[in-house]
Design a protein around this motif. Sequence first.
Motif, short mmCIF file in Angstrom:
data_model
loop_
_atom_site.label_atom_id
_atom_site.label_comp_id
_atom_site.label_asym_id
_atom_site.label_seq_id
_atom_site.Cartn_x
_atom_site.Cartn_y
_atom_site.Cartn_z
N VAL A 5 13.34 -12.64 -12.16
CA VAL A 5 12.28 -13.50 -12.68
C VAL A 5 11.23 -13.62 -11.59
O VAL A 5 11.48 -14.17 -10.51
CB VAL A 5 12.80 -14.90 -13.08
N LEU A 6 10.06 -13.08 -11.86
CA LEU A 6 8.94 -13.14 -10.93
C LEU A 6 7.89 -14.10 -11.49
O LEU A 6 7.33 -13.85 -12.56
CB LEU A 6 8.33 -11.75 -10.73
N ILE A 7 7.65 -15.19 -10.79
CA ILE A 7 6.66 -16.19 -11.20
C ILE A 7 5.43 -16.03 -10.31
O ILE A 7 5.52 -16.19 -9.09
CB ILE A 7 7.21 -17.62 -11.08
N ILE A 8 4.30 -15.68 -10.93
CA ILE A 8 3.06 -15.47 -10.19
C ILE A 8 2.04 -16.52 -10.60
O ILE A 8 1.72 -16.65 -11.78
CB ILE A 8 2.46 -14.08 -10.46
N SER A 9 1.54 -17.26 -9.64
CA SER A 9 0.45 -18.20 -9.92
C SER A 9 -0.87 -17.55 -9.53
O SER A 9 -0.91 -16.43 -9.03
CB SER A 9 0.65 -19.50 -9.16
N ASP A 10 -1.95 -18.26 -9.74
CA ASP A 10 -3.27 -17.72 -9.47
C ASP A 10 -4.00 -18.62 -8.47
O ASP A 10 -4.21 -19.80 -8.75
CB ASP A 10 -4.06 -17.63 -10.78
N ASP A 11 -4.34 -18.07 -7.32
CA ASP A 11 -5.14 -18.80 -6.33
C ASP A 11 -4.43 -20.04 -5.77
O ASP A 11 -5.08 -21.03 -5.43
CB ASP A 11 -6.47 -19.26 -6.94
N HIS A 12 -3.11 -19.99 -5.66
CA HIS A 12 -2.39 -21.15 -5.14
C HIS A 12 -2.19 -21.00 -3.63
O HIS A 12 -1.51 -20.08 -3.17
CB HIS A 12 -1.03 -21.30 -5.83
N ALA A 13 -2.79 -21.88 -2.88
CA ALA A 13 -2.77 -21.80 -1.42
C ALA A 13 -1.44 -22.26 -0.84
O ALA A 13 -0.86 -23.25 -1.30
CB ALA A 13 -3.89 -22.66 -0.85
N PHE A 14 -0.97 -21.58 0.21
CA PHE A 14 0.25 -22.04 0.88
C PHE A 14 0.02 -23.40 1.51
O PHE A 14 0.96 -24.19 1.66
CB PHE A 14 0.73 -21.01 1.92
N GLN A 15 -1.25 -23.73 1.84
CA GLN A 15 -1.54 -25.05 2.42
C GLN A 15 -1.32 -26.18 1.43
O GLN A 15 -1.28 -27.35 1.81
CB GLN A 15 -2.99 -25.13 2.91
#
Length: 514
Positions: free
Chosen positions: A34-44
Motif C-alpha cells: 500500500v503506497l500512500i502519496i500526498s501532494d506537496d506535504h512538507a516534512f516540516q
Amino acid sequence: MERLRTLIRLKEKMLLALLILLTVATNAQRPNIVLIISDDHAFQAISAYGNKQIRTPGIDRLAKEGALFNNAYVTNSLCGPSRASILTGTYSHVNGFKDNVNFNFNFNQGSFAKVLQGAGYQTAWIGKMHLGDSIPQGLDYYSILPGQGQYYNPDFIQTGNKTRRYNGYVTDVITDVAEDWLEHRDASRPFCLVIGHKATHRTWMPAPEDLGRYDNINFPLPEDFYDDYSTRKAAAVQDMTIAKTMRMAHDLKIYETGDSLAIEASVKRMTPAQKQKWVAYYAKVKADLDARAPKGKALTEWKFQRYMKDYLATAASLDRNISKTLDFLDQHGLSKNTLVIYMSDQGFYMGEHGWFDKRFMYEESFRTPMVMRYPGVIKPGRVINDYVMNIDLAPTFIEMAGTRIPERMQGRSFLPLLENKKYVSRKALYYHYYENGEHSVSPHFGVKTKRYKLIRFYNKVNSWELFDLLQDPHELKNIYDAPAMAPVVTALKKELLEQIRQYKDVEAEAIFNQ
C-alpha cells in the motif's frame, strides 16, 4: 490400457492441485503493498519530523510501528514528474514526463504496476494520479481524479473511462473508495494499491470539520523568511513569495462583496450546507483582516499565518485518513503481510525563503517525507539516514514480489536495507528540474553530497551555485566563486558529470559542457 489412462488423469489432477497449492502458498508469502502519496506535504509539517506545534498521529504511527526516513529525496520536485518517476523507477528524461505543462505521460512504457500485475498481483490506483489524460495501464482497477481534482464533491474517472461524482470531502472519499476496493478484491492474490491524496495541494481547502483548527496558534516565522537572495540569481527572480505571489481571494479566501466568490469554481460546487459553513468561517477571517488593516511586513506576516492555518488544517484530514487506512488493514487481518508507505510527491516551502510551492533543489522541496511499516521486517521505531530516492520504490516493490527488476529502471532496491542485509548506500544524489515558466523558477540540475550541494541553473538564469550544508544549512550563501572553494567545485563537477553520465542525461551533459 484404460487403467493406464485413469492413472495418467489422476496424476494430472494431482499435479494441477499441487500447482494450485504452490501458487496459493507463494501468493500468501508475497507481501501486499500500500503506497500512500500526498501532494506537496512538507516534512516540516509532520510531528514525527520535529514539528512541535501540531500533531500528526497517523503518520507518526507509521514511523513508530516501522521506520522514518530522514533522507528521502526526489528526482524532480514537481507533482506529475515525481509520480512518473515513482511509477517507472526512472528519471524524467527517460520516462518522458518532464513537466506538467508540455508533457503527457506515455503509459506504454514499463512500470512497477505492470511488472507486479504480470506477476499475479492485483493492482489499483485510487485518488490523484496527475499524469495527463491517457488511459492508465498496468492497473486492474483505477478511480482517479481528473487533473488536480477538487476538494469538495469531487469527480473521479473510473475503470472504463466512466466519470462519477461523489458527495463529500475528497480525502475522505479517496479513503472510502480504497477501502471498498480492498473489501471486494480477490483475497487469494497479493495486491498493490496506490492511494493518491489531493491534499495538501494549492489552494488549501480544509474539510468542514477542520476549519479553524489551528486559529489559536501563532506560527513562528522561519529564520530565513526575509531572505534577500543576494548571492543567488535564480532565487532572486522567482515568483513564489507569500508577500507578492499569494493571492488574497484565490489562496487566502478573502472574498470581496460582489462576484469574486462566484468565480471560485471550487466553492460553487459545494452543497448549500458546505458553502454556508465555508462562507461563514472566511467571513470572520475577512473581518479580522479588516479590523487589523495591516500594511507592509505586517500584511505579509498576516498572510503567512493564514497560509499556515489553512495548509495545516488541510493536512489534518490527510493524517486522519492515513490512520483510518491503517485501522482498516489491522481490522481485516492484512497488516502482518502488508508494506505500507506514506510519502509526499516532494517537499514544500512553509515560508522558508519567504516562499510557498516547491521546484528548487534547495532542501525544503528536494527532500520529501517518507515513513513505512513492514511488520516482521522493519524493526519498530527505526530511523534510516541512508539516502534513498523516489525512483528506488519501483525496484524495491518488484524485488519484494520476487520478480526480476527491469534493466531500464534507474532506481535501486533498498529491500536489503530494510532487512538489515548488506547494502551500499548512495553517496550522492542527482536532481533535474525542467519546467521553464511557472513561478519563474529557472530549470536546473545538480548534485548533493553529505556536505555540499552544487547546482547549475540554465535558460532563464545561467549560473552556478555551491553551498556548504554543514556551515549553511539554509542555503543562503552561494560560495561557488570563493577562491578557497575551487578544489571543492572541481571535485563536485566531476561527481556531477559522473551522475549525469550514469543516468544518461544527454541534455544535462550538453549544458554542463557549455
